[in-house]
Design a protein around this motif. Structure first.
Motif, PDB file in Angstrom:
ATOM      1  N   HIS A 194       8.153  11.911  -0.451  1.00  0.00           N
ATOM      2  CA  HIS A 194       7.556  10.787  -1.166  1.00  0.00           C
ATOM      3  C   HIS A 194       7.747  11.034  -2.657  1.00  0.00           C
ATOM      4  CE1 HIS A 194       5.245   9.385   2.426  1.00  0.00           C
ATOM      5  NE2 HIS A 194       5.220  10.675   2.716  1.00  0.00           N
ATOM      6  N   CYS A 229       3.886   4.950  -4.430  1.00  0.00           N
ATOM      7  CA  CYS A 229       4.957   5.823  -3.955  1.00  0.00           C
ATOM      8  C   CYS A 229       6.290   5.232  -4.415  1.00  0.00           C
ATOM      9  CB  CYS A 229       4.920   5.943  -2.436  1.00  0.00           C
ATOM     10  SG  CYS A 229       6.217   7.033  -1.804  1.00  0.00           S
ATOM     11  N   GLU A 231       9.362   6.399  -3.462  1.00  0.00           N
ATOM     12  CA  GLU A 231      10.443   6.891  -2.613  1.00  0.00           C
ATOM     13  C   GLU A 231      10.277   6.211  -1.259  1.00  0.00           C
ATOM     14  OE1 GLU A 231      12.358   9.981  -3.820  1.00  0.00           O
ATOM     15  OE2 GLU A 231      13.768   8.984  -2.487  1.00  0.00           O
ATOM     16  N   CYS A 233       9.747   5.595   2.172  1.00  0.00           N
ATOM     17  CA  CYS A 233       9.262   6.663   3.054  1.00  0.00           C
ATOM     18  C   CYS A 233       8.850   6.134   4.412  1.00  0.00           C
ATOM     19  CB  CYS A 233       8.107   7.402   2.382  1.00  0.00           C
ATOM     20  SG  CYS A 233       6.730   6.319   1.978  1.00  0.00           S
ATOM     21  N   HIS A 237       5.889   1.996   3.597  1.00  0.00           N
ATOM     22  CA  HIS A 237       6.066   2.493   2.230  1.00  0.00           C
ATOM     23  C   HIS A 237       5.355   1.596   1.221  1.00  0.00           C
ATOM     24  CE1 HIS A 237       7.972   3.662  -1.527  1.00  0.00           C
ATOM     25  NE2 HIS A 237       8.534   2.481  -1.632  1.00  0.00           N
ATOM     26  N   MET A 240       1.803   2.088   0.130  1.00  0.00           N
ATOM     27  CA  MET A 240       1.444   3.158  -0.810  1.00  0.00           C
ATOM     28  C   MET A 240       1.482   2.676  -2.265  1.00  0.00           C
ATOM     29  SD  MET A 240       3.333   6.477   0.884  1.00  0.00           S
ATOM     30  CE  MET A 240       2.455   7.737  -0.041  1.00  0.00           C
TER      31      MET A 240
HETATM   32 CU   LIG Z   1       5.731   7.405   0.329  1.00  0.00          CU
END
Ligand SMILES: [Cu+2]
Length: 287
Positions: A194, A229, A231, A233, A237, A240
């Motif tokens: 992440h 976040c 990245e 993921c 995702h 996040m």
């Molecule tokens: Cu993430």
């Protein structure tokens, strides 16, 4: 050296270009310094450093940019060929004054930025890693008001949690930070890769399982900040990105962390003991 002289006929162009360039550059640079918002802003000392550096580079690049664009537009208007082309123009074999000015100005700008970069790196508050000063052991010892507070950022699919090593390793779902207190962030992950991005804090840190990624920040303004976040993921995702952190006064923080320790006392007994980082637990049958 005829190339040293500006042709009589070109003189009005040169004067006009110089005036246009100086006026436009002055207006643009002053407007940038006054009105341009450059992220991440001034919520942390480090974020402010990033903003100031970006502003400095933008202000230095602006006259160069204006000079180049101005020449292109001016040439297209005033030196435009009318009628059909008759012959090739004479070959240009360099112009000593232009070359000297160009190389000198470029060298001054580059050397000045190198000087700024080196002096900035040498100051503790701006460097993300402070060699010899880091207490990354984070053994849970209580930090005084002057020391760096240890906060572990744990990413997992699909949320962040935070452990406060100085407060018994209590794990919370929100990031609260006291204002004007240096913080050592330890960014890690429980499962996959992440990225912890707290934009207003000026922090964007890889969150990898088995890795303790250390960042130093000092919040200097109270208020909320975004946590997301950065990245890709997995399927949630996007989930996040809804977290919000708070920079609060030391007394508000003390009240909040005491409440967290109370609220999570039951959970605290079953979460793993505080460690610099964690490894994913392989899923087994029946787990
Ligand atoms: Cu993430």
């Amino acid at each position: 050296m005829s190339s040293f002289r500006i042709e009589e006929a070109d003189r009005p162009h040169v004067i006009r270009l110089a005036i246009i360039w100086v006026v436009l550059s002055a207006i643009a640079v002053i407007a940038e310094l006054l009105f341009l918002h450059i992220p991440p802003g001034d919520q942390t000392v480090q974020g402010q450093d990033q903003t100031n550096t970006m502003l400095l580079m933008t202000a230095l690049a602006t006259p160069v940019f204006i000079g180049v664009v101005m020449m292109v537009i001016y040439s297209a208007i005033y030196f435009r060929r009318s009628g059909p082309e008759l012959v090739d123009g004479p070959p240009m074999t360099g112009n000593a004054p232009v070359q000297v000015v160009w190389i000198t100005v470029s060298a001054i700008i580059v050397l000045f930025l190198a000087f700024v970069g080196i002096t900035t790196l040498a100051t503790n508050s701006s460097a993300q890693t402070v060699p010899g000063q880091s207490s990354s052991s984070a053994s849970g010892s209580a930090g005084g008001a002057g020391s760096e507070m240890q906060v572990q950022v744990i990413a997992q699919q699909w949320y962040f949690t935070y452990r406060y090593a100085d407060y018994g390793g209590v794990e919370t779902t929100h990031l609260y930070l006291p204002v004007n207190r240096p913080v050592e962030l330890h960014v890690t992950s429980l499962d996959i890769i992440h990225s912890f991005w707290a934009y207003q804090l000026g922090v964007k840190a890889d969150a990898n399982p088995g890795v303790d990624n250390v960042f130093h920040i000092t919040p200097q303004k109270t208020g909320s900040f975004q946590v997301r976040c950065a990245e890709l993921c997995g399927i949630w995702h996007g989930q996040m990105s809804d977290a919000e952190g708070q920079v609060v006064s030391q007394s508000d923080f003390d009240t909040w962390i005491a409440q967290q320790q109370q609220d999570y006392a039951v959970i605290q007994k079953v979460v793993p003991s505080y460690a610099p980082y964690y490894f994913p637990v392989p899923l087994t049958k029946g787990s």
